[in-house]
Write an enzyme that holds these catalytic residues in place. Structure first.
Site, PDB file in Angstrom:
ATOM      1  N   ARG A  57       0.745  -1.765  -0.469  1.00 56.73           N
ATOM      2  CA  ARG A  57       0.093   0.021   0.014  1.00 56.73           C
ATOM      3  C   ARG A  57       0.658   1.037   0.280  1.00 56.73           C
ATOM      4  NH1 ARG A  57      -2.933  -4.277   2.172  1.00 56.73           N
ATOM      5  NH2 ARG A  57      -1.027  -4.212   2.661  1.00 56.73           N
ATOM      6  N   THR A  58       2.001   1.511   1.370  1.00 61.79           N
ATOM      7  CA  THR A  58       2.492   2.390   1.134  1.00 61.79           C
ATOM      8  C   THR A  58       2.737   2.508  -0.579  1.00 61.79           C
ATOM      9  OG1 THR A  58       2.341   2.113   3.437  1.00 61.79           O
ATOM     10  CG2 THR A  58       4.344   3.531   2.550  1.00 61.79           C
ATOM     11  N   LYS A  86      25.686  -4.778  -1.775  1.00 60.12           N
ATOM     12  CA  LYS A  86      27.267  -5.455  -2.047  1.00 60.12           C
ATOM     13  C   LYS A  86      27.603  -4.358  -0.653  1.00 60.12           C
ATOM     14  CE  LYS A  86      26.892  -3.771  -6.500  1.00 60.12           C
ATOM     15  NZ  LYS A  86      27.187  -3.584  -7.623  1.00 60.12           N
ATOM     16  N   ARG A 107      11.923   3.778   3.546  1.00 60.73           N
ATOM     17  CA  ARG A 107      10.785   2.819   4.437  1.00 60.73           C
ATOM     18  C   ARG A 107      12.511   2.073   4.742  1.00 60.73           C
ATOM     19  NH1 ARG A 107       5.954  -1.020   4.120  1.00 60.73           N
ATOM     20  NH2 ARG A 107       5.223   0.663   5.139  1.00 60.73           N
ATOM     21  N   HIS A 135       5.184   5.935  11.178  1.00 58.89           N
ATOM     22  CA  HIS A 135       4.652   6.144   9.782  1.00 58.89           C
ATOM     23  C   HIS A 135       4.050   7.719  10.135  1.00 58.89           C
ATOM     24  CE1 HIS A 135       3.345   4.337   6.289  1.00 58.89           C
ATOM     25  NE2 HIS A 135       3.439   2.995   6.873  1.00 58.89           N
TER      26      HIS A 135
HETATM   27  C1  NCD Z   1       1.540  -1.300   7.884  1.00 52.25           C
HETATM   28  C2  NCD Z   1       3.324  -0.645   8.662  1.00 52.25           C
HETATM   29  O1  NCD Z   1       4.049  -0.638   7.375  1.00 52.25           O
HETATM   30  O2  NCD Z   1       3.726  -0.763   9.635  1.00 52.25           O
HETATM   31  N1  NCD Z   1       0.869  -1.443   7.070  1.00 52.25           N
HETATM   32  C3  NCD Z   1       1.005  -0.300   6.195  1.00 52.25           C
HETATM   33  O3  NCD Z   1       1.675   1.016   6.246  1.00 52.25           O
HETATM   34  N2  NCD Z   1      -0.753  -0.026   5.400  1.00 52.25           N
HETATM   35  C4  NCD Z   1       1.347  -1.980   8.787  1.00 52.25           C
HETATM   36  C5  NCD Z   1       1.960  -3.353   9.253  1.00 52.25           C
HETATM   37  O4  NCD Z   1       2.675  -4.197   8.154  1.00 52.25           O
HETATM   38  O5  NCD Z   1       0.344  -4.342   9.724  1.00 52.25           O
END
Ligand code: NCD
Length: 307
Positions: A57-58, A86, A107, A135
């Site tokens: 999703r993100t 590497k 991320r 997040h």
């Molecule tokens: C979340 C995350 O990556 O922290 N997912 C997201 O970005 N929608 C929640 C999760 O992984 O449970």
């Protein structure tokens, strides 16, 4: 929202949040109308996606958001196919990406990674999850969804599941203090809020209570925010097994809730919400995921124009 980077929800005042959500609503309407000027808005701009952990999703909603604004995306791809394999340091990677793009979405499994990256580059950095830390862009789409369904005033929110490792929880709770929301946190004892998060919430004057069972508080809630137990963050698989499946929201449990309870989840879900709940008219987790596009469009719009 005059910010160079978005690293933590703690950076966002109530008025910053409202600025992003209002812009998201405008962009949402423009998307709906098929407004052709959207495609000119960031034409020529490039966004770098650098994801050191899995994401659906993100990553895809940032990608879609940038493209809907007329921009383009360069994607580092998986860790296995990049120079990280590497032995390249994060600081070197982000300094290189800075030369390729106008903004960076990062991320990383390490808490503090995005804050560190932001010190090495001049382009805006968005923290798309730093380990069990924060997040904040998820929080903006969570707040957008709450505003559309329950409103952000006089709000009581229950958060259930993994409050220790759940970064979406840490960011959301921080932001909700700006709206004076009442918060109920429900988790097994081993997965309670980290001390530092609890401390910051108390410092911000949060009205919070902690529980181990959902049932006694369910009827007080306007919003129930369910989270996945973050299996990948447990140092010991046995500890995970002890708490896996501990909470499950199903049609039966919702009988005890207010009729207009909004049910949310950042997704992915494992088994904490029964599929039958999807039919419930206030189950909003798919709408929540879709809101990722207009909200991230708004965020990119504000950061890339430095408004
Ligand atoms: C979340 C995350 O990556 O922290 N997912 C997201 O970005 N929608 C929640 C999760 O992984 O449970």
């Amino acid at each position: 929202m005059r910010q160079d980077h978005l690293i933590s929800a703690g950076q966002l005042s109530r008025s910053d949040v409202e600025t992003v959500l209002d812009r998201a609503a405008e962009l949402d309407a423009a998307l709906e109308d098929g407004d052709p000027s959207l495609r000119e808005r960031h034409a020529g701009a490039v966004l770098a996606l650098s994801f050191f952990e899995p994401s659906t999703r993100t990553k895809m909603s940032f990608d879609a958001a940038m493209k809907r604004l007329g921009g383009r995306v360069v994607d580092m791809g998986g860790v296995d196919s990049s120079s990280v394999k590497k032995g390249e340091s994060l600081a070197d990677t982000v300094r290189v990406l800075e030369g390729y793009a106008d903004g960076l979405v990062l991320r990383h499994p390490r808490e503090g990674a995005a804050a560190m990256a932001a010190e090495f580059v001049d382009i805006p950095v968005v923290n798309a999850g730093d380990g069990a830390g924060q997040h904040p862009s998820q929080t903006l789409l969570d707040l957008y969804t709450i505003r559309e369904n329950a409103g952000l005033d006089d709000l009581t929110v229950g958060v259930v599941g993994d409050l220790k490792y759940g970064r979406t929880v840490h960011s959301l709770a921080t932001a909700l203090t700006e709206f004076d929301a009442r918060m109920h946190f429900v988790s097994p004892e081993s997965l309670q809020l980290p001390r530092s998060v609890r401390f910051d919430l108390h410092e911000a004057g949060a009205q919070l209570r902690e529980h181990t069972e959902l049932e006694p508080v369910l009827d007080q809630l306007d919003v129930l925010y369910v989270t996945r137990i973050q299996r990948e963050r447990f140092p010991d698989e046995n500890e995970y097994r002890k708490v896996a499946g501990r909470y499950r929201v199903d049609a039966d449990s919702l009988n005890a809730a207010a009729d207009d309870l909004t049910v949310m989840h950042p997704l992915p879900r494992v088994d904490e919400i029964a599929p039958e709940v999807d039919e419930y008219e206030n189950a909003k987790y798919f709408e929540q995921a879709h809101n990722g596009v207009p909200v991230r469009m708004a965020l990119l719009d504000l950061l890339l124009r430095n408004e």
